[in-house]
Design a protein around this motif. Structure first.
Motif, mmCIF file in Angstrom:
data_model
loop_
_atom_site.group_PDB
_atom_site.id
_atom_site.type_symbol
_atom_site.label_atom_id
_atom_site.label_comp_id
_atom_site.label_asym_id
_atom_site.label_seq_id
_atom_site.Cartn_x
_atom_site.Cartn_y
_atom_site.Cartn_z
ATOM 1 N N ARG A 106 0.819 -1.220 0.000
ATOM 2 C CA ARG A 106 0.000 0.000 0.000
ATOM 3 C C ARG A 106 0.847 1.262 0.000
ATOM 4 N N LEU A 109 1.108 2.349 -3.593
ATOM 5 C CA LEU A 109 -0.061 2.726 -4.380
ATOM 6 C C LEU A 109 0.010 4.222 -4.665
ATOM 7 N N TYR A 110 -0.390 4.596 -5.872
ATOM 8 C CA TYR A 110 -0.315 6.000 -6.265
ATOM 9 C C TYR A 110 -1.301 6.817 -5.440
ATOM 10 N N ARG A 111 -0.823 7.932 -4.869
ATOM 11 C CA ARG A 111 -1.645 8.749 -3.976
ATOM 12 C C ARG A 111 -2.036 10.092 -4.595
ATOM 13 N N VAL A 114 -6.231 10.373 -9.166
ATOM 14 C CA VAL A 114 -6.483 9.255 -10.071
ATOM 15 C C VAL A 114 -7.340 9.686 -11.249
ATOM 16 N N ALA A 167 -9.852 2.418 -11.367
ATOM 17 C CA ALA A 167 -8.897 3.232 -10.606
ATOM 18 C C ALA A 167 -7.682 2.417 -10.185
ATOM 19 N N ASP A 168 -7.877 1.092 -9.995
ATOM 20 C CA ASP A 168 -6.752 0.260 -9.566
ATOM 21 C C ASP A 168 -5.656 0.198 -10.619
ATOM 22 N N ARG A 171 -3.722 3.255 -9.648
ATOM 23 C CA ARG A 171 -3.167 3.218 -8.293
ATOM 24 C C ARG A 171 -2.060 2.185 -8.158
ATOM 25 N N ASN A 172 -2.185 1.070 -8.868
ATOM 26 C CA ASN A 172 -1.244 -0.043 -8.723
ATOM 27 C C ASN A 172 0.056 0.276 -9.451
ATOM 28 N N ARG A 173 1.078 0.633 -8.700
ATOM 29 C CA ARG A 173 2.383 0.956 -9.297
ATOM 30 C C ARG A 173 3.431 -0.117 -8.999
ATOM 31 N N ASP A 363 -4.502 4.294 6.482
ATOM 32 C CA ASP A 363 -5.161 3.210 5.762
ATOM 33 C C ASP A 363 -5.519 2.114 6.752
ATOM 34 N N ASN A 408 1.811 5.474 -15.984
ATOM 35 C CA ASN A 408 0.703 4.517 -16.083
ATOM 36 C C ASN A 408 1.039 3.400 -17.063
#
Length: 794
Positions: A106, A109-111, A114, A167-168, A171-173, A363, A408
């Motif tokens: 976590r 994850l991109y903050r 999005v 969105a995942d 967010r998922n990097r 989180d 991305n």
């Protein structure tokens, strides 16, 4: 001469086997219609005799809907586990032992915004991605309505698959160490005055001098600075080969084992008068297949090849206009920044002349069988804080291009698939984050090579050490694609990449720092040797070269054999002198060689690596070792040539003893393939119920090793079974597409109830490349099944 005898003989043997899997599968004539939510119009899927699905849709959205559905049909558990791991949602399914890994995931994850990231994507790319996600979710919904169809793992483990969200994809990097451990090791060696020893493990290419960044206290750097980047601090106890349990040498070996081969032949050097493009990506072998085949057709799209399960699009294959392949390029995309935190207020750090507060995100991690856990995630200018020591007023930020706005990668392959030519491809490359050599050949006879991937601009350091995090060493942007190495229609008529240092002569690498760490050049040098000797290259030549087992390190070893070996070494020297250096499955000399080389590496390591550096220098680079043995210097003592000869003699004797131990007393019975097996097992096979439900795919023997073009690498600390190599191989006859060939190990499906679970295992062992049918006429002629995905509302 290309050495392909082993796989041709194996092909003959397999065809002769009773009940051979070379027979056509028994799935002829099937037809099915399924109603699903998410498709906008009927999607037709034609399955050919080899199990390749051909998706025919009326829109880009629905073509990718078809791919998402099919990947989830064939590989749901595989993509679900990767999705859970990357999103930090393992503990909610498997309990407290996964909390540390979830927290680390976590953190990566991109903050950022999005919605802004999605809005910045090309509309057609975004539409394809939406279709793919809808297709995955359609399969998950279908299984929820009929749990009997669920992959067997779900019933055994008592879990359900996660639904996907668009969105995942933003967010998922992904968490990855990059070269952070290299930076820490060099700082520690510098503090001990032993930095020169680092060249033994990781020779800098091109040649470069170390410079410690101003203000870095190397004596303060320790392994603790790696924090959650160190796999030992985020164990995942599901995998039979757990990264967290590996020692540094094994982790290093595994990281550099992954690579690929690719070459592109222009019409002037091709026997067909058309370009030929060949590619075989080298990834892990022994668990889930890293590729899945598909053909996607819709207005504006007609692409076929292999994709990565869970990633929309085709990574290696061809469109109606051009073929494309890829190998790993090397880019230093990460840096450790050492921050000074405020005494009495560890939530603030010094940056650009003032104290700044860490960005924090709260989180909650759900935990099966235990209370949920709240975690606080910290960032400095968007860079994850991977470790912090308040008592020392120290924190470490990890700068990685994957966390930058616009990084991305999960959309980049779609953009490549939608491209029409070299010019539009170079626009698509701007979305591509991971370091890649992209090979290109089109129906007009053009060929091109472009290196792609986000390359950070470092105005004041070279990325080889951690740097102070006060702002003086911050990145200042990304190198434009146009400034990356590339060629278009080279006059040589061919080019190749195999993860070697391939910065062109004259490239301004000092001003555009890309990397100093590259794979050894053995595979490339052998590929180049063969291609230079073939004025008119054929499809068959590419297939043979992909299965070539000629070893350049073996040639180098033979040059080092002592003229007068000791009695203990003499049998080994005699056998190797009669050898042609082919790592054939049925070769006794190949088995002996694979025993001698580890013994030589160990002896050389013990002789040349200072004792005070051995906790940091895990191994010696093979190319560097062979270079120093060929040209021995004072590091081998007062009489370096004599020391060299003694090392080789001792390794020959030790290798012979090991070969007798493993192969028996009669060298005539030694066969490298008897040790070098190919076994595919479920990643969770340590669970008895999983192991019983998913039979191992085994029995195959292989030639090659990690240095031959037919890369079949292994890690001696874990045995001799093949652990990495090309599970997918592809050769394109550009423009005459139905002549193209492919292999996929072990098959399309990860479900043992499917006829596609292991149908390609014997083809792959034999090197028997199969036709990749593409034209509508060819696909229809070889069709064995038809599936129609109907919109649920129609």
């Amino acid at each position: 001469m290309i050495q392909r005898r082993a796989f041709l003989l194996a092909s003959v043997a397999l065809v002769a086997m009773p009940g051979s899997l070379f027979a056509k599968p028994r799935v002829k004539g099937t037809a099915q219609t399924i109603r699903l939510s998410g498709a906008r119009a009927p999607v037709e899927v034609i399955e050919d005799e080899l199990g390749v699905p051909h998706v025919r849709a009326a829109s880009l959205h629905d073509a990718f809907f078809g791919q998402g559905y099919l990947v989830a049909r064939d590989r749901l558990f595989q993509i679900d586990m990767e999705h859970r791991r990357d999103m930090g949602r393992m503990a909610e399914a498997f309990g407290p032992r996964f909390v540390a890994a979830d927290k680390a995931a976590r953190l990566f994850l991109y903050r950022g915004d999005v919605e802004a990231e999605l809005a910045a994507l090309p509309p057609d790319v975004l539409e394809c991605a939406r279709g793919y996600v809808a297709g995955v979710n359609a399969r998950i919904a279908e299984l929820a309505a009929d749990p009997a169809q669920l992959p067997l793992e779900y019933g055994i483990l008592g879990i359900s698959p996660l639904r996907w969200e668009m969105a995942d994809l933003v967010r998922n990097r992904g968490i990855g160490m990059g070269d952070a451990d290299d930076e820490v090791r060099r700082a520690q060696l510098q503090a001990r005055g032993l930095l020169d020893a680092d060249q033994l493990m990781v020779p800098l290419r091109p040649a470069w001098s170390f410079t410690v960044p101003d203000g870095l206290d190397c004596s303060a750097v320790s392994d603790a600075d790696l924090g959650v980047l160190d796999p030992a601090n985020r164990p995942m106890d599901f995998d039979p080969v757990q990264e967290a349990s590996l020692d540094p040498e094994q982790r290093w070996t595994d990281r550099f084992a992954l690579g690929s081969n690719a070459w592109t032949i222009s019409p002037s050097r091709s026997a067909t008068g058309r370009p030929i493009l060949a590619n075989d990506p080298h990834l892990g072998i022994g668990r889930s297949s890293p590729r899945h085949m598909c053909h996607l057709s819709a207005p504006g799209l007609d692409v076929i090849g292999a994709g990565a399960p869970g990633l929309p699009g085709i990574m290696q294959g061809h469109t109606d206009r051009f073929a494309f392949g890829r190998t790993n390029f090397h880019i230093d995309q990460t840096d450790l920044f050492v921050l000074r935190t405020k005494e009495g207020d560890p939530g603030r750090y010094w940056h650009k002349g003032k104290w700044k507060a860490f960005e924090t995100f709260e989180d909650e991690i759900l935990v099966k069988g235990a209370p949920s856990e709240r975690v606080t995630l910290r960032y400095a200018a968007g860079r994850p804080i991977v470790s912090q020591d308040a008592a020392r007023h120290r924190a470490v930020a990890f700068a990685t291009v994957s966390m930058l706005p616009g990084a991305n990668q999960r959309f980049a392959i779609i953009a490549i698939n939608l491209s029409k030519d070299w010019a539009s491809l170079r626009q698509a490359f701007k979305l591509h984050v991971s370091p890649t050599n992209l090979h290109y050949a089109d129906i007009d006879g053009n060929t091109g090579w472009q290196t792609i991937g986000f390359t950070p601009r470092r105005p004041k350091h070279d990325g080889l050490f951690p740097a102070p995090g006060d702002g003086a060493f911050d990145w200042t942007g990304i190198l434009p694609v146009e400034d990356m190495p590339h060629v278009y229609n080279p006059r040589e008529g061919w080019f190749a990449s195999a993860n070697q240092m391939n910065l062109p002569t004259g490239y301004p690498y000092r001003e555009r720092i890309i990397s100093f760490s590259w794979s050894d050049p053995f595979r490339y040098d052998r590929v180049a040797e063969v291609l230079r000797s073939q004025p008119k290259h054929r499809i068959e030549d590419s297939i043979a070269l992909q299965h070539d087992v000629q070893s350049l390190p073996a040639r180098a070893l033979l040059k080092l054999l002592p003229a007068n070996p000791s009695a203990a070494a003499a049998p080994a020297a005699a056998l190797l002198r009669r050898w042609d250096c082919g790592i054939e499955a049925d070769s006794a000399a190949a088995l002996l060689y694979e025993m001698v080389m580890p013994a030589l590496s160990t002896a050389f390591y013990d002789r040349i690596v200072p004792a005070s550096a051995r906790d940091l220098i895990a191994s010696v680079n093979l190319s560097e070792m062979l270079r120093l043995l060929a040209l021995p210097d004072k590091r081998l003592g007062d009489n370096p040539a004599a020391t060299r000869d003694a090392l080789v003699d001792g390794a020959l004797a030790a290798g012979w003893t090991k070969a007798v131990e493993l192969g028996g007393p009669d060298p005539a019975r030694w066969r490298w393939g008897d040790l070098h097996g190919v076994t595919i097992a479920h990643p969770l096979a340590s669970n008895p119920a999983i192991a019983a439900a998913f039979p191992r795919i085994e029995g195959g023997r292989s030639g090659g090793d990690g240095t031959t073009p037919m890369a079949r690498g292994f890690n001696p600390k874990r045995g001799f079974n093949v652990s990495h190599g090309a599970s997918y191989l592809f050769v394109a006859d550009v423009g005459a597409w139905d002549n193209s060939r492919f292999l996929l190990l072990p098959g399309q499906s990860a479900d043992p109830r499917s006829p596609r679970y292991r149908d390609f295992y014997p083809y792959w062992l034999a090197g028997a490349m199969q036709p990749l049918w593409y034209s509508k006429a060819a696909v229809d002629r070889h069709a064995v099944g038809r599936l129609v995905l109907e919109p649920a509302s129609s």
